[in-house]
Write an enzyme that holds these catalytic residues in place. Structure first.
Site, PDB file in Angstrom:
ATOM      1  CE  LYS A  51       1.215   8.892  -7.544  1.00  9.98           C
ATOM      2  NZ  LYS A  51       0.133   8.727  -6.792  1.00  9.98           N
TER       3      LYS A  51
HETATM    4  C1  LIG Z   1       3.859  11.123  -2.634  1.00 13.74           C
HETATM    5  C2  LIG Z   1       3.496   9.745  -2.699  1.00 13.74           C
HETATM    6  N1  LIG Z   1       4.223   8.961  -2.207  1.00 13.74           N
HETATM    7  C3  LIG Z   1       3.841   7.545  -2.195  1.00 13.74           C
HETATM    8  C4  LIG Z   1       2.843   7.303  -2.909  1.00 13.74           C
HETATM    9  C5  LIG Z   1       2.439   5.488  -2.688  1.00 13.74           C
HETATM   10  O1  LIG Z   1       2.252   5.361  -4.206  1.00 13.74           O
HETATM   11  P1  LIG Z   1       1.775   3.829  -4.378  1.00 13.74           P
HETATM   12  O2  LIG Z   1       0.106   4.175  -4.486  1.00 13.74           O
HETATM   13  O3  LIG Z   1       2.417   3.528  -5.910  1.00 13.74           O
HETATM   14  O4  LIG Z   1       1.974   2.873  -3.494  1.00 13.74           O
HETATM   15  C6  LIG Z   1       1.960   8.210  -3.319  1.00 13.74           C
HETATM   16  C7  LIG Z   1       0.757   7.769  -4.057  1.00 13.74           C
HETATM   17  O5  LIG Z   1      -0.388   8.238  -4.088  1.00 13.74           O
HETATM   18  C8  LIG Z   1       2.328   9.423  -3.406  1.00 13.74           C
HETATM   19  O6  LIG Z   1       1.586  10.350  -3.761  1.00 13.74           O
END
Ligand SMILES: Cc1ncc(COP(=O)(O)O)c(C=O)c1O
Length: 396
Positions: free
Chosen positions: A199
């Site tokens: 990210k």
């Molecule tokens: C659009 C979106 N929502 C939620 C998430 C979930 O994030 P995390 O991996 O920090 O739980 C991601 C992760 O890739 C994402 O791209």
């Protein structure tokens, strides 16, 4: 070309280092802070998490009482929806063009996901499709600022207001995003951010909840640490032991100081990294302007795009190569790519909701044609050249 020359070329490709998709840019400041954290022997939730929360709040122009650090965006989404206090089974409208976590979090909160198709150009949830998906059981909207491009928040907030709905913004891609001068994540009731390894701000795994209402954030903090009324670092600090009370059945979603140690320094460079991604984005736009691939829509006026993903559309009819064959060709050239995303109803689990990809045709088409190219600020100009040459020689 002679066989001998081809062999030489293949040898050269085999020796080229693999360009890992989404590789984070980690600098000495993060490494030193992690070491200092380990030497301090305070690894769990402590002073570095508190500092990261304060810094993140300042970056988003919020009060420290309006943010809560957690261990992923998935956790942030889950806890936000529990803290929202919606009745079991209530419907939450979201997009089919997202990571499975957005939908899974709705399910884990005991709510019912409902999909509304995306706009084919912006790839973001279409406000008209939201309006069409509203039923008497709808209680919330969960827009995803896809790739870092803000959703149409004026239209979405107007729909929410008209129908009395909560709004939980999935800002996993959108730390830097603004819409009409306001930060993504500050329009709705909750904003949920990700610091996953690929990210825009990285802590390895990590997330942040932001909230308009301080009471919502206070409840989210309790829910994210077992439902305990005080956090562990208050309990074990040098102020003497403090008893805690469990006030609800919470989760183990707290961020560690080890993670925050990385995040504090990543956040210092958030704008610098954004500028580097913007420069790479602009180079790609220029380099591919004559190819028969689909390119991202230009950022809308009075918005800031977070440039999290650079996605191209490979339509076999126009490009003479299928999307999956294109992915293989890039891999053979030792370039890592991503697919963000196959539309949610393509996955077998979700078919239990009676969903078929054809019901959301824009998301289905995008999901079957999309390819994400490397966009990390870590890319050197020569890496960007390699990506451009690989794309141009695959789709000539
Ligand atoms: C659009 C979106 N929502 C939620 C998430 C979930 O994030 P995390 O991996 O920090 O739980 C991601 C992760 O890739 C994402 O791209």
């Amino acid at each position: 070309m002679t066989e001998y020359k081809l062999d030489l070329m293949n040898d050269a490709i085999a020796e080229t280092p693999f360009l890992i998709f989404g590789s984070p840019l980690i600098e000495q400041a993060e490494i030193d802070e992690v070491v200092a954290c380990m030497e301090s022997a305070w690894l769990g939730t402590g002073p570095r998490v508190a500092q990261f929360e304060n810094d993140f709040a300042a970056y988003q122009s919020l009060q420290p009482s309006q943010v809560a650090a957690v261990n992923s965006c998935t956790a942030a989404l889950h806890v936000s929806m529990v803290a929202a206090g919606l009745e079991p089974g209530a419907e939450v409208i979201t997009t089919p063009m997202t990571f499975c976590a957005s939908v899974n979090a709705i399910i884990h909160a005991g709510l019912t996901p409902v999909l509304a198709d995306v706009d084919p150009a912006t790839q973001n949830i279409d406000p008209a499709a939201i309006e069409a998906a509203i039923t008497p059981r709808t209680r919330a909207i969960l827009p995803v600022h896809f790739a870092g491009r803000p959703c149409e928040m004026e239209a979405i907030m107007a729909i929410a207001q008209k129908h009395g709905l909560m709004v939980i913004e999935d800002c996993a891609h959108a730390i830097e995003t603004t819409y009409h001068g306001k930060k993504a994540g500050t329009f709705g009731d909750f904003g949920c951010f990700s610091f996953y390894a690929t990210k825009n701000v990285v802590t390895g795994e990590g997330g942040m909840i932001t909230g308009r209402d301080e009471a919502h954030i206070a409840r989210a903090k309790v829910l994210a640490l077992h439902g305990m009324s005080k956090d562990a670092w208050h309990r074990f600090g040098d102020q003497g032991y403090k008893h805690y009370q469990v006030v609800e059945a919470g989760f183990k979603y707290n961020m560690m100081d080890l993670q925050a140690a990385i995040g504090i320094h990543q956040l210092v460079r958030v704008e610098q990294n954004w500028q580097r991604r913007e420069a790479i984005w602009n180079r790609y736009m220029q380099a591919f302007s004559d190819l028969p691939i689909g390119l991202p829509a230009a950022p809308a006026a009075d918005t800031k795009h977070a440039y999290h993903l650079f996605t191209i559309m490979v339509d076999e009819a126009r490009c003479g190569i299928s999307r999956d064959a294109f992915l293989d060709a890039m891999n053979a050239r030792r370039i890592g790519t991503g697919v963000h995303y196959l539309s949610v109803p393509e996955h077998p689990y979700y078919q239990r909701f009676g969903w078929a990809p054809e019901q959301w045709p824009n998301a289905m088409r995008i999901g079957r044609q999309t390819v994400s190219l490397p966009l990390s600020p870590k890319l050197a100009d020569t890496d960007v050249d390699r990506v451009i040459n690989a794309v141009r020689s695959t789709i000539g």
